[in-house]
Design a protein around this motif. Structure first.
Motif, PDB file in Angstrom:
ATOM      1  N   TYR A 186      80.828  -9.247  12.251  1.00 44.73           N
ATOM      2  CA  TYR A 186      79.482  -8.646  12.035  1.00 44.73           C
ATOM      3  C   TYR A 186      78.781  -9.257  10.813  1.00 44.73           C
ATOM      4  O   TYR A 186      79.440  -9.420  10.001  1.00 44.73           O
ATOM      5  N   ALA A 187      77.306  -9.432  11.067  1.00 45.71           N
ATOM      6  CA  ALA A 187      76.542  -9.442   9.824  1.00 45.71           C
ATOM      7  C   ALA A 187      76.218  -8.306   9.306  1.00 45.71           C
ATOM      8  O   ALA A 187      76.416  -7.182   9.629  1.00 45.71           O
ATOM      9  N   TYR A 188      76.009  -8.536   7.720  1.00 42.04           N
ATOM     10  CA  TYR A 188      75.869  -7.360   7.013  1.00 42.04           C
ATOM     11  C   TYR A 188      74.723  -6.341   7.426  1.00 42.04           C
ATOM     12  O   TYR A 188      74.864  -5.319   7.605  1.00 42.04           O
ATOM     13  N   ALA A 247      73.512  -1.742  10.442  1.00 42.47           N
ATOM     14  CA  ALA A 247      72.563  -0.973  11.383  1.00 42.47           C
ATOM     15  C   ALA A 247      73.305  -0.347  12.440  1.00 42.47           C
ATOM     16  O   ALA A 247      73.126   0.530  13.074  1.00 42.47           O
ATOM     17  N   ASN A 248      74.812  -0.483  12.657  1.00 38.51           N
ATOM     18  CA  ASN A 248      75.543   0.031  13.848  1.00 38.51           C
ATOM     19  C   ASN A 248      77.052   0.231  13.103  1.00 38.51           C
ATOM     20  O   ASN A 248      78.184  -0.335  13.579  1.00 38.51           O
ATOM     21  N   PRO A 249      76.710   1.196  12.189  1.00 35.25           N
ATOM     22  CA  PRO A 249      78.280   1.953  11.716  1.00 35.25           C
ATOM     23  C   PRO A 249      79.074   2.275  12.616  1.00 35.25           C
ATOM     24  O   PRO A 249      80.320   2.349  12.564  1.00 35.25           O
ATOM     25  N   ASP A 250      78.798   3.096  13.592  1.00 35.39           N
ATOM     26  CA  ASP A 250      79.567   3.870  14.607  1.00 35.39           C
ATOM     27  C   ASP A 250      80.237   2.898  15.366  1.00 35.39           C
ATOM     28  O   ASP A 250      81.500   2.820  15.704  1.00 35.39           O
ATOM     29  N   GLU A 251      79.358   1.760  15.869  1.00 35.06           N
ATOM     30  CA  GLU A 251      79.900   0.916  16.785  1.00 35.06           C
ATOM     31  C   GLU A 251      81.098  -0.219  15.962  1.00 35.06           C
ATOM     32  O   GLU A 251      82.058  -0.349  16.691  1.00 35.06           O
ATOM     33  N   ALA A 252      80.863  -0.401  14.882  1.00 38.59           N
ATOM     34  CA  ALA A 252      81.788  -1.144  13.859  1.00 38.59           C
ATOM     35  C   ALA A 252      82.888  -0.247  13.705  1.00 38.59           C
ATOM     36  O   ALA A 252      84.317  -0.977  13.847  1.00 38.59           O
ATOM     37  N   VAL A 261      84.369   2.666   7.747  1.00 40.63           N
ATOM     38  CA  VAL A 261      84.026   1.671   6.825  1.00 40.63           C
ATOM     39  C   VAL A 261      83.650   2.686   5.700  1.00 40.63           C
ATOM     40  O   VAL A 261      82.697   3.522   5.786  1.00 40.63           O
ATOM     41  N   SER A 262      84.327   2.397   4.510  1.00 39.85           N
ATOM     42  CA  SER A 262      84.055   3.523   3.317  1.00 39.85           C
ATOM     43  C   SER A 262      83.122   2.695   2.113  1.00 39.85           C
ATOM     44  O   SER A 262      82.612   3.392   1.533  1.00 39.85           O
TER      45      SER A 262
END
Length: 346
Positions: free
Chosen positions: A219-221, A233-238, A262-263
């Motif tokens: 992923y890009a940041y 932009a997509n923390p749940d998907e990641a 991701v913490s």
């Protein structure tokens, strides 16, 4: 006239199955057993404790009374066996606390796992476990240390948290970022946790770090085009992709993954300042775009209201001048000071 075309959103990166973790050593299926209560072993210890001196005393009395040599020999052998048993039997006691399990292995053969808490007694040779040798491993803070020798038969079934150290990787577009994760896991198969991997805690830590690094490169940041999937932009998907990959990686060790998130997420220090300026510039552009759109709407409403109520007749040149003045007033960052014309407009 400029035309815009709608671009379909870029597909999310698919989780990649863990490689090299399928060919695990042959592991017997987990088998839950119930050991003998500790009171049984205690009774055996008491019986041996009483029988050992009785046998030796009786052998001495038989030998002193010119009794049969064979009987004396038998009593002495039985006394020796009882003494050896008295020295070995107490090692068969063990306690299983709530949230723990005990794996029993007799002469290299897996007997089963005791999961019910209580005080038990079993074959001492099955209870006494061989400690794992100290090995070089990575601690939770990222430092490399030598692991201590410890028993591999006592297994904790409690739910545990693991926080990875902050890892520095290059994201999908090559920007160096710092990323860390926290996972919640639990041992579900004690046989695999003991026999499939050397050290289940170290295995979970290293596999989690590997999965987090892979996530950071997939992923890009951040997404600057509004359609590309990104960590920010997509923390749940990641998190879902991270969890899916970790389940594949940890399954050979009998570990059940409960949650993965991701913490920590940030740009690396060497580009953090430049990226901050870029984010600020994007915010300024977005704010300006909103201000201009609002000002155009207000000017349009003003001209329409003047025309509908026949307050004043303006030609195209005066309308352009009025629009220019209104746009300056509405979009200016500072307070404007109007110049009042007391004469004729023409």
């Amino acid at each position: 006239m400029a035309t815009t075309s709608s671009t379909p959103p870029a597909p999310a990166p698919a989780p990649v199955p863990a490689a090299g973790l399928v060919d695990t050593p042959p592991v017997p299926p987990e088998r839950e057993i119930t050991a003998r209560p500790g009171i049984v072993g205690l009774g055996l210890v008491v019986a041996l404790l009483v029988a050992t001196p009785v046998l030796f005393v009786t052998a001495g009395m038989v030998g002193a009374g010119d009794g049969s040599a064979v009987l004396t020999t038998v009593l002495v052998v039985l006394g020796v066996v009882a003494a050896i048993g008295l020295a070995i039997v107490p090692f068969g006691f063990f306690v299983v606390r709530p949230g723990q399990a005990r794996v029993l292995v007799l002469l290299g053969r897996y007997l089963g796992t005791v999961k019910k808490d209580g005080w038990y007694w079993a074959n001492p040779f099955a209870v006494v476990s061989v400690s794992t040798a100290g090995e070089v491993r990575k601690d939770k803070d990222g430092s490399v240390v030598t692991g201590e020798k410890r028993s591999n038969s006592k297994i904790s079934l409690r739910i545990r948290n693991l926080t990875t150290p902050t890892l520095k990787v290059n994201d999908a577009v090559g920007n160096p970022i710092e990323i860390g994760a926290i996972i919640v896991w639990q041992i579900a198969d004690t046989a695999r946790a003991v026999f499939a991997v050397e050290d289940v805690d170290n295995f979970v830590l290293l596999q989690t770090e590997t999965a987090v690094r892979h996530l950071g490169t997939e992923y890009a940041y951040d997404s600057y085009d509004g359609v590309t999937h990104s960590l920010r932009a997509n923390p749940d998907e990641a998190a879902e992709n991270l969890a899916a990959e970790l389940r594949d990686r940890l399954a050979p060790a009998g570990v059940r993954l409960i949650e993965a998130r991701v913490s920590h997420l940030a740009y690396a220090t060497e580009i953090a300042e430049a990226m901050l300026r870029r984010q600020q510039a994007d915010a300024v552009v977005a704010a300006r775009r909103t201000i201009v759109a609002g000002a155009v709407g207000m000017v349009e409403d003003a001209l329409e209201l003047l025309s509908r109520q026949n307050i004043v007749e303006l030609d195209e040149e005066r309308k352009a001048s009025m629009v220019s003045n209104l746009m300056v007033v509405l979009t200016s960052e500072h307070q404007t000071h109007p110049v009042v014309n007391v004469g004729s407009l023409y």
